[in-house]
Design a protein around this motif. Structure first.
Motif, short mmCIF file in Angstrom:
data_model
loop_
_atom_site.label_atom_id
_atom_site.label_comp_id
_atom_site.label_asym_id
_atom_site.label_seq_id
_atom_site.Cartn_x
_atom_site.Cartn_y
_atom_site.Cartn_z
N TYR A 115 -62.62 22.54 -62.22
CA TYR A 115 -62.15 22.12 -63.55
C TYR A 115 -62.51 20.66 -63.75
CZ TYR A 115 -59.15 23.25 -67.57
OH TYR A 115 -58.67 23.56 -68.83
N GLU A 116 -63.17 20.37 -64.86
CA GLU A 116 -63.57 19.00 -65.18
C GLU A 116 -62.94 18.55 -66.49
OE1 GLU A 116 -67.76 18.31 -64.98
OE2 GLU A 116 -68.05 19.81 -63.40
N TYR A 117 -62.71 17.26 -66.60
CA TYR A 117 -62.11 16.67 -67.79
C TYR A 117 -63.09 15.71 -68.44
CZ TYR A 117 -57.85 18.60 -65.75
OH TYR A 117 -56.91 19.44 -65.23
N ALA A 118 -62.85 15.44 -69.70
CA ALA A 118 -63.82 14.68 -70.48
C ALA A 118 -63.93 13.22 -70.07
CB ALA A 118 -63.46 14.76 -71.97
N ASP A 119 -62.98 12.70 -69.31
CA ASP A 119 -63.08 11.31 -68.87
C ASP A 119 -63.73 11.19 -67.50
OD1 ASP A 119 -61.11 12.29 -67.23
OD2 ASP A 119 -59.83 10.51 -67.40
#
Length: 405
Positions: A115-119
Motif C-alpha cells: 500500500y502506497e500513499y501520495a506523499d
C-alpha cells in the motif's frame, strides 16, 4: 492521505495526526471514538488507549494509537518482525503471541499487501484477522472480532519525525473493502462523522462517530458523494469558489473529473491532507481576487514565498489575528451546498519575533495543484462532516468543534 496517485504530490501526513483513543459505545448500531490532536496535552505522546490482540495478560490486549485517514482504506499497524521499521513506543505489535491473530491464507501462504500513499509513505506486509478493543467511558472494553487489517513488516512513513512517536499505524476510512468503515458498514449503517477543532483551540479532543451516534440538525447541507473504481477516496462535485460570498469567475469545467491521459481531475475530501489543493486555473483566479481584496489595507506588505505558502502578507502595525480576513466558500453540487469557511479555516496566522519587536504574518492555507482539487483538513475545521456512504452524500454544517463534538 489518499492512496497513491502517481501525478499527485501531497503535503506530509505528519502535519496532521488525529489519533484514535477511547470508544464510547452508545448502542449496537453506533459508537464513538475519541480523537486527539498531537498538539494537545492529551496527545499520543502522553497516553495510549487502543487494544489489539489477545494475550495472557491483564488487560488481554496491547494498546496503540492509530491515525485517522479518510483518504485511504487500509487499517494497518506495524508488527514485530518488521524488516523496515519506524520508531515507535511501545514496541511493534507482537503478532505471534496473540491467540486471535489469524493470517488470511492463499494456497496456504499468508496473503500479502502493498500500500502506497501520495506523499511517498508506504507499508508492505500480510493481511490478517484480529480482535480490536475500544475502551468505553465506563471503564469496560468493547471489542470487534475478526477485523481484517494489515500487519506492516516493511514500513516507510514519516512518524520518525515525531519526537517520542507513539502512532503505530493508520485507521483507513476510505471506500475499499478493507476500510474500517466498509468492514463495519452494516453495523454503522454506512456512515461516520467527525468535527476537527482549530489547531489553536485548547480543547484536548473531539470525536469520530459512527452509525446511530450521528445526529442531523435542521440546518444541515449535503452534496452527492461519489466513489471511483480503483480509488480509496471520496469524490465531490466542486463547481465554484466565492470570497465573502461573491462568486468568482471560474469556469466550472476546470473542476471536472477527466481521467484522460493519466490526468484525474475532480475533487476529493481527505482528512489526511492538511491544506486544500486547488486546480491551477481556479487557484490563479482565487489568488488574483484575494490580492485585489487586500490592496485596500494600507498596513499590509505582501511577502515572498519564504513562509512556505504562495500568498502571504506581513502586518506592519498591530497584530489582528483573523480580523479583517475574508471567508471563502466552496460551491458543491446542490442548491443548498455552499461550504462556507470562516477566516480561521482559510488562512494561517503566524507570529515571528524580529529584532526589537515581533511581526505577524498571515497566509492563504491552500496550495496550487496541476492535477486535481482536494478539500483538506484545515479547511474542514469547525464543520461537522458526515460521510453518509450508504445514501451517497456528504452532509456538513458549521459547528464549534471545541465543545466535545
Amino acid at each position: 492521505m489518499a492512496k497513491v496517485l502517481k501525478l499527485l504530490s501531497l503535503y506530509s501526513l505528519a502535519n496532521l495526526i488525529l489519533v484514535i483513543t477511547n470508544a464510547l459505545l452508545a448502542n449496537s448500531n453506533g459508537f464513538t471514538l475519541q480523537l486527539i490532536h498531537p498538539h494537545s496535552p492529551k496527545s499520543p505522546f502522553f497516553q495510549i488507549k487502543i487494544g489489539i490482540g489477545t494475550f495472557k495478560s491483564k488487560p488481554p490486549y496491547k494498546e496503540y494509537y492509530l491515525e485517522m485517514d479518510t483518504g485511504s482504506s487500509l487499517v494497518w499497524i506495524q508488527c514485530e518482525g518488521c524488516t523496515k521499521c519506524f520508531k515507535q513506543t511501545p514496541s511493534p505489535f507482537p503478532k505471534q503471541n496473540s491467540s486471535s491473530f489469524h493470517p488470511l491464507l492463499v494456497n496456504n501462504v499468508p496473503k500479502q499487501y502493498e500500500y502506497e500513499y501520495a506523499d511517498g509513505a508506504s507499508t508492505h506486509g500480510i493481511i490478517a484477522k484480529e480482535t480490536f478493543y475500544f475502551k468505553s467511558n465506563n471503564g469496560k472494553s468493547e471489542k470487534i472480532e475478526n477485523l481484517r487489517f494489515g500487519c506492516g513488516l516493511l514500513n516507510v512513513i514519516q512518524y520518525d519525525n515525531c519526537r517520542n512517536n507513539k502512532v503505530a499505524g493508520i485507521l483507513g476510512l476510505g471506500t475499499e473493502d478493507l476500510s474500517f468503515a466498509k468492514q463495519l458498514s452494516p453495523r454503522i449503517k454506512g456512515r461516520f462523522s467527525y468535527c476537527l477543532p482549530l489547531l489553536s483551540t485548547k480543547t484536548p479532543h473531539t470525536y469520530l462517530r459512527f452509525g446511530d451516534d450521528i445526529t442531523y440538525p435542521k440546518n444541515y447541507k449535503s452534496t452527492p458523494l461519489h466513489t471511483r473504481n480503483g480509488s480509496s477516496t471520496y469524490y465531490l462535485e466542486l463547481q465554484g469558489i466565492s470570497i465573502n460570498r461573491n462568486r468568482l469567475k471560474i469556469n466550472p469545467k476546470v473542476f471536472d473529473f477527466k481521467n484522460n491521459n493519466g490526468t484525474l481531475g475532480g475533487c476529493i475530501i481527505d482528512s489526511g491532507t492538511p491544506y486544500s489543493r486547488i486546480i491551477a486555473p481556479a487557484f490563479d483566479v482565487l489568488i488574483f481576487e484575494l490580492e485585489k481584496y487586500f490592496m485596500k489595507f494600507k498596513d499590509l506588505k505582501k511577502m515572498s514565498g519564504d513562509l512556505g505558502l504562495e500568498l502571504c502578507y506581513q502586518r506592519m502595525n498591530n497584530p489582528e489575528g483573523f480580523n479583517k480576513l475574508p471567508s471563502v466558500t466552496f460551491h458543491f453540487r446542490g442548491s443548498q451546498s455552499g461550504f462556507v469557511m470562516k477566516a480561521e479555516a482559510v488562512f494561517e496566522v503566524v507570529e515571528r519575533f524580529r529584532p526589537l519587536r515581533f511581526r505577524e504574518y498571515f497566509c492563504l492555507a491552500m496550495v496550487r495543484s496541476d492535477t486535481m482539487s482536494i478539500v483538506g483538513s484545515h479547511q474542514q475545521t469547525n464543520q461537522r462532516i458526515i460521510h453518509d456512504v450508504k445514501n451517497k452524500r456528504l452532509v456538513f454544517y458549521p459547528e464549534d468543534c471545541s465543545k466535545n463534538s
